[in-house]
Enzyme design. Structure first.
Site, PDB file in Angstrom:
ATOM      1  N   CYS A  21     -14.637  11.944  -6.366  1.00 32.62           N
ATOM      2  CA  CYS A  21     -13.711  10.846  -6.087  1.00 32.62           C
ATOM      3  C   CYS A  21     -14.515   9.562  -5.984  1.00 32.62           C
ATOM      4  O   CYS A  21     -15.744   9.573  -6.069  1.00 32.62           O
ATOM      5  CB  CYS A  21     -12.957  11.098  -4.779  1.00 32.62           C
ATOM      6  SG  CYS A  21     -11.968  12.616  -4.766  1.00 32.62           S
ATOM      7  N   GLY A  28     -11.721   9.056 -10.451  1.00 31.29           N
ATOM      8  CA  GLY A  28     -10.523   9.773 -10.038  1.00 31.29           C
ATOM      9  C   GLY A  28      -9.280   9.081 -10.539  1.00 31.29           C
ATOM     10  O   GLY A  28      -9.099   7.889 -10.306  1.00 31.29           O
ATOM     11  N   ASN A  60     -15.641  11.654  -0.643  1.00 36.22           N
ATOM     12  CA  ASN A  60     -15.996  12.161  -1.965  1.00 36.22           C
ATOM     13  C   ASN A  60     -16.891  13.365  -1.785  1.00 36.22           C
ATOM     14  O   ASN A  60     -17.947  13.272  -1.167  1.00 36.22           O
ATOM     15  CB  ASN A  60     -16.733  11.075  -2.762  1.00 36.22           C
ATOM     16  CG  ASN A  60     -17.254  11.588  -4.090  1.00 36.22           C
ATOM     17  OD1 ASN A  60     -16.678  12.489  -4.684  1.00 36.22           O
ATOM     18  ND2 ASN A  60     -18.340  11.006  -4.567  1.00 36.22           N
ATOM     19  N   GLY A  61     -16.476  14.508  -2.324  1.00 33.37           N
ATOM     20  CA  GLY A  61     -17.273  15.719  -2.206  1.00 33.37           C
ATOM     21  C   GLY A  61     -16.417  16.928  -1.928  1.00 33.37           C
ATOM     22  O   GLY A  61     -15.211  16.935  -2.179  1.00 33.37           O
ATOM     23  N   TYR A  87     -22.627  12.477 -16.622  1.00 34.72           N
ATOM     24  CA  TYR A  87     -21.222  12.279 -16.995  1.00 34.72           C
ATOM     25  C   TYR A  87     -20.438  11.344 -16.099  1.00 34.72           C
ATOM     26  O   TYR A  87     -19.756  10.443 -16.563  1.00 34.72           O
ATOM     27  CB  TYR A  87     -20.539  13.658 -17.031  1.00 34.72           C
ATOM     28  CG  TYR A  87     -19.052  13.630 -17.317  1.00 34.72           C
ATOM     29  CD1 TYR A  87     -18.577  13.303 -18.579  1.00 34.72           C
ATOM     30  CD2 TYR A  87     -18.122  13.940 -16.330  1.00 34.72           C
ATOM     31  CE1 TYR A  87     -17.212  13.285 -18.853  1.00 34.72           C
ATOM     32  CE2 TYR A  87     -16.766  13.937 -16.588  1.00 34.72           C
ATOM     33  CZ  TYR A  87     -16.307  13.605 -17.852  1.00 34.72           C
ATOM     34  OH  TYR A  87     -14.966  13.589 -18.114  1.00 34.72           O
ATOM     35  N   THR A 122     -18.752   8.643 -22.734  1.00 30.23           N
ATOM     36  CA  THR A 122     -19.960   8.827 -21.937  1.00 30.23           C
ATOM     37  C   THR A 122     -21.199   9.107 -22.768  1.00 30.23           C
ATOM     38  O   THR A 122     -22.307   8.780 -22.359  1.00 30.23           O
ATOM     39  CB  THR A 122     -19.756   9.981 -20.929  1.00 30.23           C
ATOM     40  OG1 THR A 122     -18.419   9.944 -20.442  1.00 30.23           O
ATOM     41  CG2 THR A 122     -20.701   9.870 -19.769  1.00 30.23           C
ATOM     42  N   ASP A 176     -22.002  15.015 -27.472  1.00 29.50           N
ATOM     43  CA  ASP A 176     -21.183  14.891 -26.266  1.00 29.50           C
ATOM     44  C   ASP A 176     -22.089  14.998 -25.057  1.00 29.50           C
ATOM     45  O   ASP A 176     -23.227  15.473 -25.150  1.00 29.50           O
ATOM     46  CB  ASP A 176     -20.106  15.984 -26.228  1.00 29.50           C
ATOM     47  CG  ASP A 176     -18.878  15.547 -25.432  1.00 29.50           C
ATOM     48  OD1 ASP A 176     -18.945  14.507 -24.753  1.00 29.50           O
ATOM     49  OD2 ASP A 176     -17.845  16.241 -25.483  1.00 29.50           O
ATOM     50  N   ASP A 177     -21.582  14.559 -23.894  1.00 26.14           N
ATOM     51  CA  ASP A 177     -22.397  14.621 -22.683  1.00 26.14           C
ATOM     52  C   ASP A 177     -22.588  16.050 -22.202  1.00 26.14           C
ATOM     53  O   ASP A 177     -23.607  16.392 -21.629  1.00 26.14           O
ATOM     54  CB  ASP A 177     -21.782  13.763 -21.571  1.00 26.14           C
ATOM     55  CG  ASP A 177     -20.307  14.041 -21.390  1.00 26.14           C
ATOM     56  OD1 ASP A 177     -19.946  15.124 -20.906  1.00 26.14           O
ATOM     57  OD2 ASP A 177     -19.504  13.166 -21.758  1.00 26.14           O
TER      58      ASP A 177
END
Length: 501
Positions: free
Chosen positions: A2, A28, A101-102, A258, A304, A366-367
């Site tokens: 987040c 997010g 966040n987490g 990412y 990304t 791609d990442d």
């Protein structure tokens, strides 16, 4: 994963928080929220959707006060219930609002303890509400009439003793000030900065430095693992203290691959430069292991991977081209629950430019590759657009294990590389050749920017979890994170949302 932000200003903080959240929107897209304080009362607006969809002029006018906290949510377990939008609030003690966040890996145990020992009721399925109540309970033990920095640091130390997992937190104590802290491993990012105004210094705490600098704040530094910061509501000073007994710098390596914006800085590493080094090292490996390659053009899968792809092309001395046009109004596909919705969204999200593929041997970059659903669709697009051969490169190593620290990567059985070799992954997505970044090269790409970073949270590649969860945890995780579980949760969330509205 987040995005969190908090600010202490001398002027109304609502627009500052709104603008910062739009900068953090990539972290997010499921829900957004802001709570502000005028020193006496709280003003809250939160709901499902992007920042621009949650806040209108009428809501912004109601968000009064010069101090506040904001959040953009990405649902770790797939839930989209409006009741779980943040910030969360608890009345006692002092009135505390939290953005997190987490992911707490011992959330179930904590929830039981909060009820049986602390007599606290948890109203949602969110571990963030659990974290808020743990902090509130620890702060209530201080028994001060007016909160002090020492009280806050003691409470954060209590959180560190009780909570396990990843947490970067910004919280506001209604009358007193702003608090930020990071788990003892520093898994999720958090930094703070300041800006000079005519009325004095103003402060901001945020997930990424880009949220600070775009609002005119100067980045001061990252908050260290286990450290807490307290900024009184008048912005008179900043107090910091280490609150963990044995902190270790072990940031999530996937932030650099990412999640973070390329124009941000995390733990003193410029993300853009780290991704350039990832691309350069991959190109060197191709030159070493495949010296007679027949790659005609390198094409990034936006957005990304662009930095790494451009560096691969430059090092290999082949053309770099934009081969896909992205619809920016479609969300990140691996966030979406359910394979059918994910598969449908890929075609809506990306459209190939045929002339960049026709008659060429193409290296797609791609990442990362998670489930492989998106990658397979993209390879098919390239072939349908006339590519002779389609090679696929991933800027990260094979993802073989789920993430338990705030990233909604699926159950291990749904990860395409979980039980496959590199060649088998390539065959599964329909590529003529599959090229993965090595783990050592990925680590060096990041630590070159900050030699003090010697450890990373990278269990998605290795299966080694720094908080030591056992088999039972992962059995339960698989039940919660499988696509079947998310489809059921999606139906439930739709009902919840209808009832909330």
């Amino acid at each position: 994963m987040c995005g969190v932000v908090g600010a202490v200003n001398h002027e109304p903080v609502n627009q500052t928080l709104y603008d910062a959240l739009t900068v953090l929107q990539h972290r997010g897209q499921d829900a957004a929220g802001i709570v502000t304080s005028d020193g006496k009362n709280l003003y809250l607006r939160r709901g499902n959707g992007l920042v621009r969809d949650v806040f209108y002029s009428k809501h912004m006018k109601r968000l009064r006060g010069a101090m506040g906290v904001g959040h953009v949510r990405y649902p770790t377990a797939g839930s989209s219930s409006a009741s779980e939008a943040q910030p969360f609030y608890v009345n006692s003690p002092y009135g505390i609002s939290l953005a997190h966040n987490g992911n707490l890996t011992n959330a179930a145990e904590l929830k039981k303890d909060l009820y049986s020992q602390d007599r606290r009721h948890i109203n949602t399925n969110s571990d963030s509400e659990i974290l808020l109540n743990v902090f509130a309970q620890e702060l209530s033990k201080q028994e001060s009439y007016k909160v002090t920095g020492e009280d806050i640091f003691d409470a954060v130390a209590g959180v560190h003793r009780r909570c396990r997992g990843a947490y970067a937190v910004v919280l506001m104590i209604t009358r007193d000030g702003l608090v930020g802290f990071r788990d003892p491993h520093g898994i999720r990012p958090l930094c703070y900065g300041a800006r000079e105004t005519e009325k004095g210094v103003e402060y901001m705490i945020a997930s990424e430095s880009v949220a600070l600098v775009t609002q005119g704040y100067e980045l001061i530094r990252d908050i260290e693992p286990g450290e807490a910061i307290y900024i009184p509501s008048d912005g008179s000073k900043v107090i910091t203290q280490q609150c963990a007994e044995n902190p270790r710098y072990v940031p999530c390596i996937f932030e650099y691959v990412y999640f973070a914006r390329p124009d941000t800085r995390i733990d003193d590493v410029f993300v853009h430069k780290a991704r350039m080094r990832m691309g350069h090292k991959m190109a060197e490996r191709i030159q070493k292991e495949w010296p007679d390659h027949d790659i005609d053009v390198v094409i990034a899968i936006p957005d990304t991977s662009r930095t790494s792809a451009a560096e691969i092309a430059a090092t290999l001395e082949v053309k770099y081209r934009e081969g896909f046009i992205k619809n920016r109004y479609i969300g990140r596909t691996f966030i979406m629950p359910g394979q059918k919705q994910r598969k449908k969204s890929v075609r809506q999200k990306l459209n190939p430019i045929d002339l960049e593929f026709e008659g060429k041997n193409v290296l797609l970059v791609d990442d990362s590759i998670v489930r492989g659903t998106t990658s397979k669709e993209i390879v098919q697009m390239a072939r349908s657009s006339g590519a002779k051969k389609v090679y696929f490169a991933s800027a990260s190593p094979p993802i073989r294990y789920p993430n338990i620290y705030g990233i909604d990567m699926p159950a291990a059985s749904e990860l395409i590389a979980h039980d496959k070799t590199d060649k088998e992954v390539g065959d599964a997505i329909g590529a003529d050749k599959m090229i993965y970044q090595t783990l050592n090269d990925l680590i060096e790409s990041i630590s070159e920017g900050n030699p003090d970073l010697t450890e990373f949270e990278m269990a998605v590649f290795t299966g080694k979890y720094i908080t030591g969860e056992g088999p039972e945890y992962f059995k339960q995780l698989e039940k919660e994170r499988s696509d079947l579980a998310k489809n059921k949760e999606g139906k439930k969330s739709a009902i919840d949302l209808a009832n909330t509205v």
